[in-house]
Design an enzyme around this catalytic site. Structure first.
Site, PDB file in Angstrom:
ATOM      1  N   LYS A   1      76.662  40.865  49.410  1.00  7.49           N
ATOM      2  CA  LYS A   1      75.579  40.913  50.389  1.00  7.49           C
ATOM      3  C   LYS A   1      76.172  40.976  51.807  1.00  7.49           C
ATOM      4  O   LYS A   1      77.244  40.432  52.053  1.00  7.49           O
ATOM      5  CB  LYS A   1      74.719  39.655  50.193  1.00  7.49           C
ATOM      6  CG  LYS A   1      73.520  39.537  51.108  1.00  7.49           C
ATOM      7  CD  LYS A   1      72.713  38.269  50.781  1.00  7.49           C
ATOM      8  CE  LYS A   1      71.603  38.043  51.784  1.00  7.49           C
ATOM      9  NZ  LYS A   1      70.797  36.848  51.490  1.00  7.49           N
TER      10      LYS A   1
ATOM     11  N   SER B   1      66.031  37.608  51.381  1.00  5.48           N
ATOM     12  CA  SER B   1      66.849  38.557  52.098  1.00  5.48           C
ATOM     13  C   SER B   1      67.886  39.268  51.235  1.00  5.48           C
ATOM     14  O   SER B   1      68.458  40.247  51.673  1.00  5.48           O
ATOM     15  CB  SER B   1      67.554  37.844  53.250  1.00  5.48           C
ATOM     16  OG  SER B   1      68.474  36.903  52.751  1.00  5.48           O
TER      17      SER B   1
ATOM     18  N   SER C   1      66.062  33.224  49.625  1.00  8.65           N
ATOM     19  CA  SER C   1      66.606  34.588  49.658  1.00  8.65           C
ATOM     20  C   SER C   1      67.359  35.055  48.412  1.00  8.65           C
ATOM     21  O   SER C   1      67.699  36.221  48.306  1.00  8.65           O
ATOM     22  CB  SER C   1      67.521  34.763  50.873  1.00  8.65           C
ATOM     23  OG  SER C   1      66.742  34.847  52.048  1.00  8.65           O
TER      24      SER C   1
END
Lengths: 476, 476
Positions: A75, A151, A175
């Site tokens: 990520k 996210s 997230s």
């Protein structure tokens, strides 16, 4: 050589093929890259490619871990890897290649995972959808008009679409669980302290945030947890107790659990019918497995907790942006940020340390309440999202009015932040799809330090209510 | 019947005498109360008495636990007892009875300890001495003109004077170790998260402060830790789990340790000559026991760490007073709090959340450095105090200029706050006395979670250079 069955394996399955020499890691990597190239134009899941290095790595000597040879994505937030940028989707953060691996990335690599790119996120990971000015929106493989959640939306999209079997994710307010919910994946936020954020960080967001992966199978998440868990010297606090191997431990089924289910929001207001249906079906599945299920809810004062939570995020964001500002010698200004980010930064600058500590005091109250609640219940089930995954563009993240940009999300993801507040482990398990074939995630919460119960129950549910075949039906 | 030998026993010794029915728990309690009544007028160690409750508890037929029937005292900070006030040495805190009992107190009681009062502290535990307007100063049993140290000075004075063998204490910057040093006691500051602060608190003082005890014997500290160290489900994080019972652990011989010793402050400032000599003597003692001792300092930016500590400390004073203002409706002013407290409050009010978070990041960075350094050294030996215990009245608690007010502290507490910043354990041992007969403590610190090494070494040193006989020389 193309490897058409690539998508029908989880991470450990692919690693087993490599171990048995049925396929070469380089072939796996070629397949992952081919899939990325074919699907990413539609998904926008991957925002930085490191193909050449990955191909070289796949040809070289592999680390001897459980995931040896398995392609992997990181990520774009808080996973510093040698040679890769980490920009948090912010124009304010230059695309500098990091000089060294964080402990987490080093542990991923030591488990044999091979990095070949970085996945999409919203700016600073602040919101529950993956839409940013820097990268543009990621799209949900189940329906491209819809959001992947956020996210860790880029990671979730890539895993659901079969580009990789698992990908790195992190979670400061939901997230990991939100995109896992929206993309139909397994997503475990571990307990505070379960793994190290060093050497660069101590407790990100003062202990709200934690890292792990999103995956298709429960065992991949268990194996990833085995691979990366553990206290590292200098961590601000320690790791809670753990089994020698989560992967081995999940082969034994859990004891008869006492499970609380929640069919309303924390303030008692109604949830979307799809979410109620998802929780009810999860409850039924648990009952069928012999667990004791009843409707119950802890007493959490969500409005005041969310006020403190927002102050924490604002304070954390302003500390982060100020630190970047010092390093890069830029002055933060409105035009360099999205509206929501800017407003939260400005609000964060006005949070006093005294207010911040007041927030911590509230968090303690919530943790103690959950401690009491779990004296009765081993597991608490809630929906992961408050309604089905929204379409991209629904939220106005460029609005500096936080009541219009930030606060609408609280209703969209009404539960997940609570576990960041308390530091408890919580996990999305993909058990339900609505009539539009969108995943409706269910969240399972356990007492602090008890990931094992969650993973055991998840493994049990994966067997009784399998979801893996659904991925084959995704047509991007 | 009076039990004249009372003060010659440590807590486990008393428990044993009670278990063997050589004396009853009630007789022991009566003796403790008699000593309190005889000595407290001169020591001012005890500020709240609950004699009847304690006598009733001591009368109960079934006394259980390793400390069954042993009287103890609790510091006037955190350790809440239902119905008892808890004022943190401040006129600003109403003397309202506490509505709940701290989990730590429950555990002490479960271990057989019987609290019969609360001990003196400086206002909000801020100072390394125990002088406050609410209660007046506590006196050092070794010399009544001197300070017992702080902030757990009342507890330390009571233990040194033989009123109780063990008392509760807390440590946010040295407040267990400093009074242990000044009063010639064993004082272990545990690792962050080792002892629960619930339900009233968690991560106290921004993660700086921990709870614990002051005792006369090493085994009492070990046994008290065994009795209280289990994590509570509502805690925000746990410490690394202990490697078995501490009390059992100290019976085993310690391995050959690599011990680093600092004989001056990290900025090069020398200690008082008697203190330096004491540290050297202890280093020699360690070497004579077979340990590898090396005079060397960790490379820590002590200045930056002290600044970060002050930021977090002041922010906490601001939070504490703001909370009290909200609770009482009275604004903080010199009418209700001391000058130094107001000075710190005003500094704390200027600290923003971002600055607070940045200060914690400085602590994390230092923690990583300490951890890396500890890869080479198992234990770090330093002075606990840079000078012999100060005289009462040295610090002007009415001074509102913090710079001026804290001047006497410079060089006095040169090391202790570092372990609060890093979350690591540290122990004061009473191994040396000044020519004037005042205790000169030394501090041993270790890796996070490694109380066992400290306690084993402490037990070894207690055997090699026993100090128990010295308490008999105290004449109050």
């Amino acid at each position: 050589m193309a490897f058409s069955e690539y998508g029908s394996f989880d991470g450990l399955g692919l690693a087993a093929l490599v171990a048995k020499k049925k396929i070469k890691p380089a072939e796996l990597m070629d397949e992952a890259i081919a899939r990325a190239e074919a699907l990413n134009p539609k998904l926008n899941a991957i925002i930085f490619k490191d193909y050449e290095r990955a191909r070289q790595l796949a040809k070289g000597k592999l680390a001897k871990g459980v995931f040896a040879g398995v392609p992997f994505l990181l990520k774009d937030i808080a996973a510093f890897a040698q040679g890769l940028p980490s920009r948090q989707a912010s124009r304010f953060i230059p695309a500098i290649r990091h000089p060294r691996d964080s402990y987490l990335v080093a542990k991923f690599k030591a488990s044999g995972l091979l990095l070949f790119g970085v996945t999409n996120v919203p700016e600073f990971g602040l919101v529950a959808s993956t839409e940013s000015k820097l990268y543009g929106p990621a799209r949900n493989p189940w329906n491209l008009a819809h959001s992947t959640g956020g996210s860790s939306g880029g990671s979730a999209a890539a895993v659901a679409a079969g580009i990789v079997p698992l990908a790195h994710a992190n979670d400061g307010g939901g997230s990991i669980r939100i995109p896992a919910g929206a993309c139909g994946l397994v997503g475990l936020k571990p307990s505070r302290g379960r793994l190290s954020h060093g050497p660069d960080f101590g407790a990100p967001l003062d202990g709200l945030a934690n890292d792990l992966v999103v995956s298709r199978s429960v065992r991949d998440t268990a194996a990833a947890l085995d691979a990366v868990r553990g206290f590292m010297p200098g961590d601000p606090f320690a790791e809670p107790p753990h089994p020698a191997s989560y992967l081995k431990a999940i082969k034994t089924k859990p004891k008869r659990l006492r499970i609380a289910v929640t069919l309303k929001k924390l303030d008692g207001s109604p949830l979307h019918a799809d979410c109620v249906a998802a929780v009810k079906s999860a409850a039924k599945a648990c009952e069928k497995l012999g667990h004791i299920v009843e409707e119950a809810m802890p007493s959490l004062d969500q409005p005041s907790l969310m006020g403190a939570f927002t102050a924490f995020w604002g304070g954390g964001l302003s500390a982060g942006i100020d630190a970047i500002s010092k390093l890069t010698r830029q002055t933060p200004s409105r035009e360099l940020f999205e509206g929501l980010t800017w407003a939260l930064y400005v609000a964060g600058k006005n949070v006093s340390a005294s207010d911040y500590l007041q927030g911590k005091d509230l968090f303690n109250g919530a943790s103690r309440e959950m401690g009491r609640f779990h004296e009765t219940y081993d597991v608490w089930i809630t929906p992961t999202l408050g309604r089905p995954p929204e379409k991209n563009g629904v939220f106005d993240f460029d609005n500096t009015d936080l009541t219009k940009s930030f606060e609408p999300q609280i209703d969209y993801v009404p539960f997940t932040a609570m576990q960041n507040v308390t530091g408890q482990p919580a996990m999305n398990i993909p058990l339900y799809w609505n009539k539009d074939n969108l995943p409706i995630g269910t969240q399972f919460v356990a007492p602090f330090g008890d990931e094992l119960t969650l993973l055991k129950l998840a493994a049990q549910l994966e067997k009784s209510n399998p979801w893996f075949d659904r991925y084959a039906k995704i047509k991007v | 019947m009076a039990f004249r030998e009372y003060h010659k026993f440590d807590a486990l010794g008393l428990a044993q005498a009670i278990a063997k029915k050589k004396v009853s728990a009630r007789e022991v309690m009566d003796e403790a109360i008699a000593r309190a009544e005889a000595l407290n007028p001169r020591l001012n160690a005890i500020v709240f008495k609950a004699y009847e409750d304690a006598q009733r508890a001591a009368q109960r037929k079934s006394q259980r636990g390793p400390f069954a029937g042993v009287p103890m005292l609790l510091k006037d900070m955190r350790a809440n007892v239902k119905g008892w006030p808890n004022r943190s040495g401040s006129r600003y805190v109403p003397a309202t009875p506490s509505a709940f009992e701290s989990t730590l107190v429950t555990r002490c009681k479960d271990a057989g300890l019987i609290p019969f009062g609360k001990t003196n502290v400086p206002e909000f535990g801020i100072l390394p001495t125990t002088e406050c307007k609410l209660y007046g100063p506590a006196h050092n049993p070794w010399n009544l003109a001197h300070s017992p140290g702080g902030s757990s000075g009342g507890s330390a004075a009571a233990v040194a004077a033989g009123i109780v063998p063990i008392a509760h204490a807390t440590d946010g910057g040295g407040s267990i170790r400093i009074p242990a040093s000044a009063c010639g006691l064993v004082g272990l500051k545990v690792s962050r998260g080792r002892i629960t602060q619930g339900p009233g608190a968690a991560d106290a003082t921004g993660g700086l402060s921990v709870d614990g005890f002051v005792t006369r014997s090493v085994r009492d500290t070990a046994a008290a830790l065994d009795a209280t160290c289990a994590p509570d489900p509502g805690d925000p994080y746990f410490a690394l789990p202990p490697d078995g019972s501490y009390l059992e652990g100290i019976k085993r011989k310690t391995k050959r340790l690599r011990i680093a010793v600092s004989t001056k402050m990290l900025n090069g400032t020398p200690h008082d000559a008697e203190v330096t000599a004491a540290v050297r003597k202890t280093a020699k003692l360690c070497a004579s026991l077979g340990h590898e001792v090396e005079e060397t300092d960790p490379t820590i930016d002590a200045g930056a760490l002290v600044n970060a500590f002050s930021t977090v400390w002041c922010a906490n004073v601001a939070f504490t007073l703001d909370s009290l203002a909200a609770q009482t409706g009275i604004k903080p002013s010199l009418d209700v709090v001391e000058g130094l407290t107001i000075g710190l409050y005003e500094l704390g009010k200027r600290v923003g959340a971002a600055e607070f978070i940045a200060a914690r990041q400085v602590m994390t960075t230092a923690g990583r450095k300490f951890a890396a350094w500890h890869e080479k050294y198992d234990v770090w030996l330093t002075a606990t105090l840079g000078r012999p215990p100060m005289k009462l009245g040295t610090i002007d608690i009415d001074e509102t200029d913090v710079q001026k007010g804290f001047l006497p502290n410079f060089g006095y507490v040169p090391f202790t706050s570092m372990q609060n910043c890093a979350g690591t354990p540290g122990i004061n041992l009473p191994l040396n006395w000044s020519k004037e007969g005042l205790p000169l403590g030394v501090q041993f610190t270790a890796r996070s979670g490694d109380e066992m090494t400290l306690l084993k070494l402490a037990a070894e040193l207690e055997k090699a250079a026993p100090w128990a006989h010295r308490y008999d020389t105290i004449r109050i």
